[in-house]
Design a protein around this motif. Structure first.
Motif, mmCIF file in Angstrom:
data_model
loop_
_atom_site.group_PDB
_atom_site.id
_atom_site.type_symbol
_atom_site.label_atom_id
_atom_site.label_comp_id
_atom_site.label_asym_id
_atom_site.label_seq_id
_atom_site.Cartn_x
_atom_site.Cartn_y
_atom_site.Cartn_z
ATOM 1 N N GLN A 143 -43.025 -9.429 -86.223
ATOM 2 C CA GLN A 143 -42.480 -8.792 -87.151
ATOM 3 C C GLN A 143 -41.890 -7.578 -86.851
ATOM 4 O OE1 GLN A 143 -43.421 -10.532 -89.856
ATOM 5 N NE2 GLN A 143 -43.496 -12.212 -88.751
ATOM 6 N N LYS A 144 -41.882 -7.001 -86.098
ATOM 7 C CA LYS A 144 -41.034 -5.354 -85.508
ATOM 8 C C LYS A 144 -40.234 -4.897 -85.915
ATOM 9 C CE LYS A 144 -40.267 -6.946 -80.622
ATOM 10 N NZ LYS A 144 -40.927 -6.083 -79.382
ATOM 11 N N ASN A 145 -39.073 -6.810 -85.763
ATOM 12 C CA ASN A 145 -38.046 -6.342 -86.196
ATOM 13 C C ASN A 145 -37.761 -6.763 -87.942
ATOM 14 O OD1 ASN A 145 -37.167 -6.792 -83.940
ATOM 15 N ND2 ASN A 145 -37.256 -8.521 -83.567
ATOM 16 N N ASN A 146 -38.614 -6.858 -88.499
ATOM 17 C CA ASN A 146 -38.848 -7.131 -90.230
ATOM 18 C C ASN A 146 -39.405 -5.888 -91.499
ATOM 19 O OD1 ASN A 146 -38.039 -9.694 -89.515
ATOM 20 N ND2 ASN A 146 -39.969 -10.509 -89.846
ATOM 21 N N PHE A 147 -40.183 -5.018 -90.362
ATOM 22 C CA PHE A 147 -40.423 -3.857 -91.436
ATOM 23 C C PHE A 147 -38.944 -3.208 -92.140
ATOM 24 C CE2 PHE A 147 -43.724 -4.353 -87.898
ATOM 25 C CZ PHE A 147 -44.569 -5.042 -89.509
ATOM 26 N N GLY A 148 -38.336 -2.480 -90.968
ATOM 27 C CA GLY A 148 -37.405 -2.399 -91.562
ATOM 28 C C GLY A 148 -38.298 -0.722 -91.919
ATOM 29 N N MET A 149 -38.751 -0.302 -90.594
ATOM 30 C CA MET A 149 -38.821 0.600 -90.306
ATOM 31 C C MET A 149 -38.863 0.755 -88.438
ATOM 32 S SD MET A 149 -42.347 2.030 -92.809
ATOM 33 C CE MET A 149 -42.581 0.722 -93.102
ATOM 34 N N ASP A 150 -38.930 1.724 -88.539
ATOM 35 C CA ASP A 150 -39.062 2.494 -86.383
ATOM 36 C C ASP A 150 -40.539 1.893 -86.248
ATOM 37 O OD1 ASP A 150 -36.567 2.005 -86.506
ATOM 38 O OD2 ASP A 150 -36.546 4.822 -86.142
ATOM 39 N N VAL A 173 -36.626 -1.397 -98.472
ATOM 40 C CA VAL A 173 -38.279 -2.129 -98.725
ATOM 41 C C VAL A 173 -38.389 -3.460 -99.442
ATOM 42 C CG1 VAL A 173 -39.515 -1.304 -101.739
ATOM 43 C CG2 VAL A 173 -38.174 0.481 -99.704
ATOM 44 N N SER A 174 -37.573 -3.569 -99.747
ATOM 45 C CA SER A 174 -37.880 -5.529 -100.142
ATOM 46 C C SER A 174 -38.143 -6.161 -98.806
ATOM 47 C CB SER A 174 -36.551 -5.649 -100.873
ATOM 48 O OG SER A 174 -35.762 -5.891 -99.691
ATOM 49 N N SER A 175 -37.569 -5.956 -97.394
ATOM 50 C CA SER A 175 -38.090 -6.761 -96.143
ATOM 51 C C SER A 175 -39.052 -6.724 -95.938
ATOM 52 C CB SER A 175 -36.868 -5.953 -95.351
ATOM 53 O OG SER A 175 -37.091 -6.773 -94.136
ATOM 54 N N PHE A 176 -39.323 -5.294 -96.797
ATOM 55 C CA PHE A 176 -40.988 -4.720 -95.611
ATOM 56 C C PHE A 176 -41.898 -5.805 -96.582
ATOM 57 C CE2 PHE A 176 -44.897 -2.180 -96.524
ATOM 58 C CZ PHE A 176 -45.614 -2.000 -95.030
ATOM 59 N N ILE A 177 -41.816 -5.758 -97.754
ATOM 60 C CA ILE A 177 -42.715 -6.221 -99.116
ATOM 61 C C ILE A 177 -42.372 -7.855 -98.787
ATOM 62 C CG2 ILE A 177 -43.030 -6.819 -101.037
ATOM 63 C CD1 ILE A 177 -43.472 -3.593 -101.074
ATOM 64 N N ASN A 178 -41.259 -8.363 -98.507
ATOM 65 C CA ASN A 178 -41.356 -9.684 -98.260
ATOM 66 C C ASN A 178 -42.369 -9.578 -96.742
ATOM 67 O OD1 ASN A 178 -40.086 -9.949 -99.879
ATOM 68 N ND2 ASN A 178 -38.000 -9.688 -99.095
ATOM 69 N N THR A 179 -41.940 -9.738 -95.537
ATOM 70 C CA THR A 179 -43.181 -9.365 -94.167
ATOM 71 C C THR A 179 -44.867 -9.417 -94.994
ATOM 72 O OG1 THR A 179 -41.437 -8.296 -93.107
ATOM 73 C CG2 THR A 179 -43.440 -8.037 -92.230
#
Length: 959
Positions: A94-101, A263-269
């Motif tokens: 999941q670390k690559n899907n948050f959209g954050m470092d 943001v959408s990537s974070f919410i989807n994750t």
């Protein structure tokens, strides 16, 4: 290819008109493409700020992403091992899907509680600790410091597991390093009891108190033995030696790196993780503080995009007029050529394809350049603090996106359609029609011929009446409009009104000119006679530039008043609610006992000591607060919300406020016009009598009290004081007089607030002395940094503080207020530039086309000075009249439509009441900008007129 070369040659021949058209296209694309750019930039700033405030206000780190669960004992060892491996792998991915470092990632596992016994019964150990759990955290050694001993190793030592504990745990249990213990599982039906030997080898503490690794503080592990995480994995997870009770997967994300497009990537994750954990665990818990804040941005984005479009409607209309005017000027110059082509067999489609090709070439350049210009505009808008007001503020974090280019493409297509429309109309005329039209320009324009001005004005008036009915119903029924939210139609309908009114004025204006001409036809001079005749007959010729100027000024006046009204009402609401620039609560020493301690688990409760009903307080020094940096005045303000007022055996609960009239008048904020007399008059009224009070109208109505009556005031377990009513008030700083809906006995009833204002000294001497608040007024140039720095250094016991200036700044940084101020400012600046270039372009072409006319006038004996005067007179009757129309239409729109903005304010919390604001400085600013534009344009026109070689225009056979 030949057609393309012909089009390019034609464009070069009319290069100034084509450049003007390109200029308008670029500005149109820039404005439209700036909408998504500005929306994203504002929301990005707001998102980051809200996440930061979450950390500051609530102490929650927004980048926390944590899941914890326990696994059932009904699974076999292999099944548990498979679940651990699967979930660990999923969470690591999941670390690559948050959209954050990702700053930190750790896994925590712990066993169920184990019974603990020392191997040597003689070794010291507190009876309070009978069970512990074995816990392992990945990378824990990098985030702790050793207080004593060493960190557990990753292997068994003499058959024992090395463990470490916290310093608090060691002190509580009275253990000693080197002690060995036996940890045993509890007896359970059908379960084998298993035990292991552990040895205490180290004491650890947090290395850094601010370390994000410790989302749960290390001291909170009050019954845990820490062992090496790899050893735990090999002996307890893989072999399942002990039943695992708790598992936690923890990420610390850098929320400052979160972009809106992620943001959408974070919410989807987040959603995928919930589904995944639901699949493997019947019970699990989660923590992601950023999710709730992020969810609100989808709706905000929709509202903001709609609002930006509605605010930009007036400017889009101006740009459309500009494009149509320039395209019409280009077509006018080529009407003879179009008519000749039509007479020689060219179809209308062939001619339109040529103009379409020309539009595509210019539109392509605008599509490339426009978004970059829009990005530049957006970055500058971050400094907007009001309409045409700028402050030192960081530029917006704006970037070009796919949405920006999609909007740009829509703007280009719409602009191309607008520019080829005059050519479409021109292709319908034959050479004979064209010559007939050019002989006398008295035909009606397109919008006047089909009464579009009346239609647009009718739609706007219908919208105005609809909004008025809605506002009337809302106030009559006591409904709320919700939180601050602007209806986009509140900008669209006024824009239609401005456009319709300007077009209607231009329909009537030629008749007014003809009336003036007819009334003074016997007395007008030759130059005035000619100008009145020309302006009265050439209706179409002047209308475009007059629409430009009138709409620009009217839009500016409306935008200034709307922005000022919205900003001022929000600011007044904050100032009134707080009461002063700074309000603070200070701790008073008293004999009030501290909260009772529950004692150790299982211990009998100690008998409660008798608590006195009345506490005695020691007043802290007040004077030092008035000498804080930047403080202009200070006042003591006592408030008691549950006081009682009684007269004739009738009583109501009320708020009691005790003040010192002189000091209170210096610090409190009150808007003029809220009461029958000035705020100071009421303070002066009660200043001479210590027992004098002011009561709210709600108290006067419910208890049937009038000025001069004596009433009793008290609160629970206090003395009763008799006071004299000197005045009745409707508003007071910090007090909301509006009724509120409250639940009472399973019913919703209307509760009317009450207030009594009296002298603080009288209340303290005759009722009781309780802690009061301190209200401060700051100097206009006061530095808040110096104020807070001194307050911190002095370490005074401030328990609560409200800062009005900071609250106003926070409100101005709200996305909708930023949009209103920034976009209105940008729109007006663009319209000023467009109007200036349109004004200059129109009159430059007009001068070049009237060289013969000026030559004839010079030949008739008119001097150059008289020629300049003639030009000024023409400007007065056209541009001057347009400015006058704009002023009248703009002020009319302000009075009709700006009051409707109260629909966007919550009537329950909007105190003081909504009022329309007209600021003279806004008008002066607009007039100066527009006046400078007109004067500069006239200077350029005069200079160009002086350079025309008029004598060459009069030649033999010319006329």
């Amino acid at each position: 290819m030949a057609l393309l070369i012909m089009i390019l040659r034609k464009m070069i021949k009319n290069k100034w008109l084509e450049l003007s058209l390109l200029f308008g296209l670029i500005f149109t694309v820039a404005l439209v493409s700036s909408m998504p750019i500005y929306t994203q930039a504002i929301l990005q700033r707001t998102l980051t700020k809200d996440l930061q405030n979450l950390q500051i206000d609530k102490g929650l780190y927004p980048g926390v992403y944590e899941y914890s669960a326990s696994i059932g004992d009904n699974l076999t060892t292999d099944q548990k091992r498979a679940v651990f491996k699967t979930v660990d792998s999923f969470m690591a991915e999941q670390k690559n899907n948050f959209g954050m470092d990702v700053q930190i990632y750790s896994i925590e596992r712990s066993t169920s509680h184990l019974n603990l016994k020392p191997v040597d019964p003689k070794q010291p150990m507190s009876d309070k600790v009978t069970s512990v759990d074995l816990t392992a955290l990945t990378h824990m050694a990098d985030h702790v410091r050793l207080v004593d001993g060493h960190f557990p190793v990753n292997k068994l030592v003499d058959g024992a597991y090395e463990v470490a504990v916290t310093d608090n745990f060691l002190n509580k249990t009275k253990m000693v390093l080197g002690n060995e213990f036996t940890a045993t599982t509890s007896k359970a039906l059908g379960k084998e009891v298993v035990s292991v030997r552990v040895k205490l080898v180290g004491v650890v503490a947090q290395k850094d108190p601010q370390d994000l690794y410790w989302n749960h503080k290390l001291d909170g592990y009050s019954s845990s033995f820490f062992i090496n995480d790899q050893l735990f994995e090999d002996n307890f997870v893989t072999n399942n030696k002990f039943p695992l009770f708790f598992q936690r997967w923890f990420y610390a994300l850098d929320y400052n790196t979160l972009k809106l497009n992620q943001v959408s990537s974070f919410i989807n994750t987040y959603d995928d993780t919930n589904k995944y954990f639901s699949k493997y665990f019947s019970i699990y818990s989660k923590s992601a503080p950023a999710v709730d804040i992020i969810h609100t941005y989808y709706e905000k984005e929709k509202q903001l995009k709609m609002m930006l479009f509605s605010i930009n409607v007036p400017v889009i209309i101006l740009l459309a007029f500009y494009l149509y005017m320039v395209a019409n000027l280009i077509t006018d110059r080529q009407k003879t050529e179009i008519a000749v082509l039509r007479s020689r067999g060219a179809s209308r489609l062939q001619i339109l394809l040529g103009y379409l090709t020309e539009g595509i070439l210019l539109g392509g350049l605008a599509f490339i350049i426009g978004p970059a210009v829009g990005l530049f505009f957006t970055k500058l808008l971050g400094a907007s603090n009001g309409f045409l007001e700028f402050v030192q503020r960081a530029t917006l974090d704006a970037n070009l996106s796919r949405d920006a280019y999609q909007y740009a493409l829509i703007a280009v297509v719409g602009s191309i359609v607008m520019t080829i429309f005059p050519a479409f109309l021109a292709t319908r005329a034959t050479i004979v029609d064209q010559k007939r039209q050019s002989a006398r320009e008295i035909a009606l324009s397109f919008w006047h011929k089909y009464y579009l001005d009346v239609l647009v004005l009718g739609v706007s008036i219908y919208g105005l009446q609809s909004f008025k009915r809605r506002m009337h119903d809302m106030m009559a029924l006591g409904l709320n409009s919700g939180s601050f939210k602007i209806d986009p139609l509140l900008f669209v309908i006024p824009s239609l009104f401005l456009l319709g009114s300007a077009l209607l004025a231009l329909r009537l204006y030629p008749w007014i000119i003809r009336l003036i001409f007819w009334v003074g036809r016997k007395w007008w001079s030759s130059t005035l006679y000619m100008i009145l005749l020309q302006v009265g007959r050439s209706t179409i010729k002047y209308q475009f530039i007059m629409v430009f100027l009138s709409l620009t000024l009217a839009t500016g006046l409306f935008s200034a008043s709307a922005a000022r009204t919205i900003n001022k009402n929000n600011e007044d609401k904050i100032r009134y609610s707080n009461g002063a620039d700074i309000t603070m609560k200070v701790k008073w020493d008293s004999d009030e006992p501290p909260p009772a301690s529950s004692g150790p688990p299982g211990a009998p409760a100690a008998p409660a000591a008798p608590v006195p009903k009345v506490f005695h307080y020691i007043e802290p020094p007040f004077q030092p607060y008035s000498h804080l940096p930047g403080v202009e005045a200070a006042a003591k303000v006592f408030t008691k919300d549950d006081a009682f007022v009684e007269i004739n055996s009738k009583s109501v609960t009320t708020r009691l406020m005790g003040i010192d009239t002189n000091e209170f008048g210096q610090v409190a904020w009150m808007r003029d016009g809220l009461m029958d007399h000035h705020f100071y008059d009421y303070l002066n009224l009660i200043a001479s009598d210590p027992s004098a009070v002011l009561i709210s109208r709600s108290v006067a109505d419910e208890l049937e009290v009038k000025v001069g009556d004596h009433i009793n005031v008290s609160w629970t377990d206090s003395s009763v004081a008799q006071v004299n009513v000197y005045g009745i008030i409707d508003y007071w700083p910090g007090w909301n007089p509006l009724p509120a809906q409250v639940a009472k006995d399973s019913e919703v009833v209307t509760d009317k607030p009450h207030i009594i204002v009296g002298h603080l000294s009288f209340i303290q001497d005759n009722i009781s002395q309780l802690p009061y608040d301190i209200w401060l007024k700051l100097k206009p140039d006061a530095s808040l940094n110096a104020f807070y720095k001194t307050l911190t250094e002095k370490n005074w016991p401030v328990t609560g503080l409200n800062d009005t200036r900071q609250a106003i700044i926070k409100a101005k940084n709200e996305p909708f207020e930023l949009a209103i101020n920034g976009v209105m400012t940008l729109g007006f600046i663009i319209s000023i530039f467009i109007s200036f270039f349109g004004f200059l372009l129109y009159w430059v072409l007009s001068l070049s086309g009237r060289t013969l006319q000026f030559g004839i006038l010079r030949a008739m004996g008119i001097s150059f000075r008289q020629l300049i005067g003639l030009l000024l007179l023409e400007q007065l009757l056209t541009s001057g009249a347009a400015v006058l129309m704009g002023v009248l239409i703009g002020n009319l729109a302000n009075r009709l439509f700006v009051p409707l903005f109260q629909l966007s304010f919550n009537t329950v919390t909007q105190v003081p009441p909504f009022h329309v604001v007209f600021d003279a400085s806004d008008y002066v600013r607009l007039y100066v900008i527009l006046g400078f534009m007109l004067v500069l344009g006239l200077v350029i026109l005069g200079w160009m007129l002086s350079k025309i070689k008029i004598h060459q225009a009069v030649k033999l056979g010319e006329d």
